[in-house]
Design a protein around this motif. Structure first.
Motif, short mmCIF file in Angstrom:
data_model
loop_
_atom_site.label_atom_id
_atom_site.label_comp_id
_atom_site.label_asym_id
_atom_site.label_seq_id
_atom_site.Cartn_x
_atom_site.Cartn_y
_atom_site.Cartn_z
N UNK A 1 -37.70 47.68 -77.77
CA UNK A 1 -36.49 48.33 -78.52
C UNK A 1 -37.01 49.86 -78.08
N UNK A 2 -36.22 50.76 -77.05
CA UNK A 2 -36.46 51.97 -76.85
C UNK A 2 -36.11 53.03 -78.16
N UNK A 3 -35.06 52.73 -78.84
CA UNK A 3 -34.80 53.52 -80.20
C UNK A 3 -36.00 53.52 -81.11
N UNK A 4 -36.16 52.38 -81.27
CA UNK A 4 -37.29 52.12 -82.40
C UNK A 4 -38.93 52.80 -81.78
N UNK A 5 -39.22 52.54 -80.46
CA UNK A 5 -40.23 53.10 -79.80
C UNK A 5 -40.09 54.92 -79.84
N UNK A 6 -38.61 55.20 -79.79
CA UNK A 6 -38.69 56.63 -79.86
C UNK A 6 -38.84 57.31 -81.36
N UNK A 7 -38.91 56.42 -82.32
CA UNK A 7 -39.14 56.98 -83.82
C UNK A 7 -37.92 56.67 -84.49
N UNK A 8 -36.99 56.26 -84.29
CA UNK A 8 -35.72 56.13 -84.99
C UNK A 8 -35.67 54.87 -85.80
N UNK A 9 -35.35 55.12 -87.00
CA UNK A 9 -35.42 53.84 -88.15
C UNK A 9 -34.36 52.82 -87.86
N UNK A 10 -34.54 51.70 -88.59
CA UNK A 10 -33.69 50.50 -88.74
C UNK A 10 -33.25 50.34 -90.04
N UNK A 11 -32.09 50.38 -90.45
CA UNK A 11 -30.74 50.64 -89.63
C UNK A 11 -30.96 52.31 -89.55
N UNK A 12 -29.95 52.79 -88.73
CA UNK A 12 -29.65 54.06 -88.15
C UNK A 12 -28.30 54.32 -87.83
N UNK A 13 -27.88 55.28 -88.25
CA UNK A 13 -26.36 55.69 -87.69
C UNK A 13 -26.25 55.41 -86.24
N UNK A 14 -25.20 54.90 -85.79
CA UNK A 14 -24.84 54.57 -84.42
C UNK A 14 -24.87 55.82 -83.90
N UNK A 15 -25.39 55.91 -82.51
CA UNK A 15 -25.34 56.98 -81.52
C UNK A 15 -24.63 56.83 -80.33
N UNK A 16 -24.22 57.87 -79.52
CA UNK A 16 -23.51 57.78 -78.19
C UNK A 16 -23.96 58.85 -77.58
N UNK A 17 -23.99 58.79 -76.36
CA UNK A 17 -24.12 59.95 -75.28
C UNK A 17 -22.88 60.87 -75.15
#
Length: 163
Positions: free
Chosen positions: A36-52
């Motif tokens: 999971x790139x987002x977890x590997x990047x340090x973001x928690x679960x759950x987390x606010x939705x993100x978009x580019x």
């Protein structure tokens, strides 16, 4: 390599899995590595939705666009860190292909959400998918494998290769 949420891990932004039977089977058989790139990047679960916003994953990697969550917080750094961690894991395991979560700002391949948090999509890759494509990886989404690969997995490209 596969998106961990597709393998049944509860790591999506909302804490729910996005299980895909084919991916789950590959991991169970030891033929795929879940990440999971987002977890590997340090973001928690759950987390606010993100978009580019302002471009695609390629633009994020080149500093021309940002990843922003629905609270307006810039989470670009976490997405880039996660993409780089995934690439390192893939290289360490000799992996050259991935099945990634469709439309995700990290893993989306070919189409991603457009940055408006409205459910609309645009052409482009997520940050991790863009880095993997740039590095010569073959990329599929769960939608590709669910259409193309029968439940038993016979005859699909890469059948005898750990993805």
């Amino acid at each position: 390599m596969v998106s961990a949420c597709l393998a049944g891990h509860s790591c999506s932004y909302d804490g729910l899995p996005r299980t895909c039977a084919v991916v789950e089977r590959l991991v169970r058989e030891g033929r795929a590595v879940p990440v999971c790139p987002e977890c590997l990047g340090g973001l928690p679960v759950p987390r606010p939705a993100s978009e580019i916003q302002g471009g695609t994953g390629v633009d994020v990697l080149e500093g021309r666009a940002r990843v922003v969550n629905c609270k307006g917080e810039d989470v670009t750094g976490a997405f880039i860190r996660g993409a780089r961690a995934v690439l390192e894991i893939a290289r360490n395991h000799g992996i050259r292909a991935a099945i990634l979560k469709a439309r995700s700002p990290s893993c989306g391949y070919g189409r991603i959400y457009d940055g408006s948090f409205s459910g609309k999509v645009k052409t482009g890759h997520g940050v991790t998918a863009a880095l993997l494509v740039e590095s010569g990886f073959q990329i599929f989404t769960e939608e590709d494998v669910e259409k193309e690969w029968p439940a038993h997995g016979a005859g699909w490209p890469g059948e005898n290769v750990i993805v």
